[in-house]
Scaffold this active site. Structure first.
Site, short mmCIF file in Angstrom:
data_model
loop_
_atom_site.label_atom_id
_atom_site.label_comp_id
_atom_site.label_asym_id
_atom_site.label_seq_id
_atom_site.Cartn_x
_atom_site.Cartn_y
_atom_site.Cartn_z
N TYR A 191 0.63 -0.98 -0.31
CA TYR A 191 0.43 -0.10 -0.07
C TYR A 191 1.03 1.08 -0.24
O TYR A 191 1.84 1.35 0.68
CB TYR A 191 -1.06 -0.04 0.79
CG TYR A 191 -1.75 1.34 1.44
CD1 TYR A 191 -3.09 1.35 0.25
CD2 TYR A 191 -1.96 2.10 2.29
CE1 TYR A 191 -3.98 2.03 -0.03
CE2 TYR A 191 -2.43 3.57 2.72
CZ TYR A 191 -3.16 3.20 1.05
OH TYR A 191 -4.65 3.85 1.60
N ASP B 286 9.40 2.79 0.43
CA ASP B 286 8.12 3.91 1.21
C ASP B 286 8.37 3.22 2.45
O ASP B 286 7.94 1.82 3.13
CB ASP B 286 6.86 2.43 0.54
CG ASP B 286 5.89 3.56 1.17
OD1 ASP B 286 5.91 4.38 2.43
OD2 ASP B 286 4.30 3.29 0.73
N LYS C 49 3.66 9.16 9.39
CA LYS C 49 3.73 8.81 10.58
C LYS C 49 4.38 9.01 11.35
O LYS C 49 4.51 10.11 11.88
CB LYS C 49 3.41 6.86 10.17
CG LYS C 49 2.38 6.40 9.03
CD LYS C 49 1.76 5.10 9.44
CE LYS C 49 0.21 4.75 8.62
NZ LYS C 49 0.47 4.11 6.78
C1 LIG Z 1 0.41 4.67 5.39
C2 LIG Z 1 0.23 4.37 3.91
C3 LIG Z 1 0.82 5.44 3.43
C4 LIG Z 1 -0.01 5.77 3.01
O1 LIG Z 1 -0.23 7.11 4.10
P1 LIG Z 1 -1.46 8.16 4.99
O2 LIG Z 1 -0.88 9.39 5.60
O3 LIG Z 1 -2.44 7.45 5.19
O4 LIG Z 1 -2.01 8.91 3.71
C5 LIG Z 1 1.76 4.76 2.27
N1 LIG Z 1 2.36 3.98 2.24
C6 LIG Z 1 2.55 3.40 3.82
C7 LIG Z 1 3.60 1.80 3.21
C8 LIG Z 1 1.08 3.23 4.64
O5 LIG Z 1 1.59 2.53 5.40
#
Ligand SMILES: *Cc1c(COP(=O)(O)O)cnc(C)c1O
Length: 430
Positions: free
Chosen positions: A144, A239, A267
């Site tokens: 994701y 990511d 985060k």
């Molecule tokens: C949470 C998450 C996102 C998206 O971040 P948001 O602040 O919710 O837009 C993207 N990549 C990873 C790996 C994530 O865990």
């Protein structure tokens, strides 16, 4: 009574918010029941509107690595807010947070702050495409990267929990530039590179997948991706929205000793405020406007409250590197405890863990990619497990595709309590 006020609030919310929430996984649709409305949180615990205290393993989906309402973060936000909340000009706080992040993370010179992980990933692939002058990207099933169009092709997290891996509204034109590989399967990547010669701008992945449960990279997988990228003039994008500043000061790059070309954060870097970021070596970052031709902007980017919160969070992590060791030990202890109890009760299970990220899959087969994660999530065992835990005041994510997050505020007493509840819950699972 448990859940009474939450239930009333949820009814009201559904009248004015689609599904009663502002982010799908919060709605408990996959497990049934009423989402908890939280009014306050402190340390490892959250208090809902019915005054029940829950031990929290979601930690706001990752950011609260030091526990809720961590005093230095709250103090930094409060002091900063008194001076104004947004100026739309440069501030010193941005440079301070950038310098600290650059000093903690390997192989980056410059960083750009945005407002979410989604924005960070969306902007990072634009930069990768602009820099390489190529259009296609390779992503992995079950990874994701936020809800931007290019990534909603077999995405993990909420997108898979609700069985809509390919969202309506994403055009064919966009979807055709996203090529799908299988996590932990280097041959699936080689095949895509071979059939799309000189067309691939970047490979993007969660170096430790966390949105199909927690799935570590197999030995050599990340290095093989690095080699393939070098050989084919492709950028490697990590990511680290989930793993950054969580698995180590320098994230997965440090933990696995692999350099990515562009790294995305979210985060933890915002200390619980809306912050995302992407970073790279100067030659790549200088391709961004106003220095270079790739456009990216944001009215509230680098917001002073958000920068102050992130700075307080990262400063604490930087000054207390022992936290990572301690989180790893707590994670190992929790895993061992759960494993023992599930084994005693003959519940089929696989527990994946890297540091303070952990996931319990109800299958004996190894969970190494999206397919095996999906197979393990079949049946109703997770749902029963989730409600058993929640009714005993342990709050885990309401989806079999989410990772548990441990925080520094979690005590061994809390973990023992968790294992006791798993024991109680396990009896009713079969
Ligand atoms: C949470 C998450 C996102 C998206 O971040 P948001 O602040 O919710 O837009 C993207 N990549 C990873 C790996 C994530 O865990």
């Amino acid at each position: 009574m448990q859940y009474q006020r939450s239930s009333q609030l949820f009814t009201e919310a559904q009248k004015v918010l689609p599904g009663g929430v502002n982010s799908p996984v919060r709605a408990f649709k996959a497990v049934g029941g009423t989402p908890l409305f939280i009014k306050e949180a402190k340390g490892a615990y959250m208090i809902d509107e019915d005054d029940t205290h829950f031990l929290d393993y979601i930690n706001s989906w990752g950011p609260m690595i030091l526990g809720h309402a961590f005093p230095p973060v709250i103090e930094a936000i409060t002091q900063t807010a008194k001076k104004g909340t947004s100026f739309g000009t440069p501030t010193e706080l941005e440079t301070l947070l950038a310098s600290l992040a650059v000093s903690m993370v390997p192989n980056i010179d410059k960083i750009r702050f945005v407002n979410s992980g989604t924005e960070a990933c969306m902007s990072a692939i634009r930069l990768a495409r602009g820099y390489t002058r190529k259009d296609k990207i390779i992503k992995f099933s079950g990874c994701y990267h936020g809800h931007s169009d290019s990534f909603l092709i077999q995405a993990g997290s909420g997108a898979v929990t609700f069985g809509t891996p390919n969202s309506p509204g994403v055009t064919q034109g966009t979807a055709k530039d996203t090529l799908l590989a299988e996590f932990n399967n280097i041959n699936s990547v080689k095949a895509l590179i071979n059939s799309n010669k000189n067309e691939i701008a970047c490979i993007i992945l969660e170096p430790v997948a966390g949105n199909m449960g927690c799935i570590p990279p197999k030995d050599g997988f990340l290095q093989s991706l690095r080699d393939l990228c070098n050989e084919n003039n492709i950028l490697l994008l990590f990511d680290e929205v989930m793993t950054g500043f969580r698995l180590a000061k320098g994230g997965a790059q440090e933990l696995y000793n692999i350099n990515a070309d562009i790294v995305m954060f979210g985060k933890v870097i915002g200390g619980g405020l809306p912050v995302g970021a992407f970073a790279a070596r100067a030659e790549i970052m200088d391709y961004l406007a106003p220095e270079g031709p790739v456009y990216q902007a944001g009215t509230l980017s680098g917001n002073p409250l958000a920068m102050a919160a992130g700075l307080a969070m990262l400063t604490h992590l930087n000054n207390h590197p022992g936290i990572y060791q301690s989180l790893d030990e707590k994670g190992a202890y929790l895993k061992k405890g759960i494993k023992k109890v599930l084994s005693q009760n003959k519940i089929p299970h696989t527990i994946n863990r890297v540091g303070s990220m952990l996931s319990v899959h109800f299958s004996e087969k190894p969970v190494t990619n999206f397919k095996t994660a999906t197979n393990a999530a079949k049946g109703s065992m997770f749902k029963k497990f989730f409600h058993g835990m929640l009714n005993n005041k342990i709050y885990i994510a309401p989806s079999a595709f989410e990772t548990w997050f441990l925080s520094d505020a979690l005590s061994y007493q809390d973990i023992d309590k968790t294992i006791e509840v798993v024991k109680k819950t396990a009896k009713d699972l079969l």
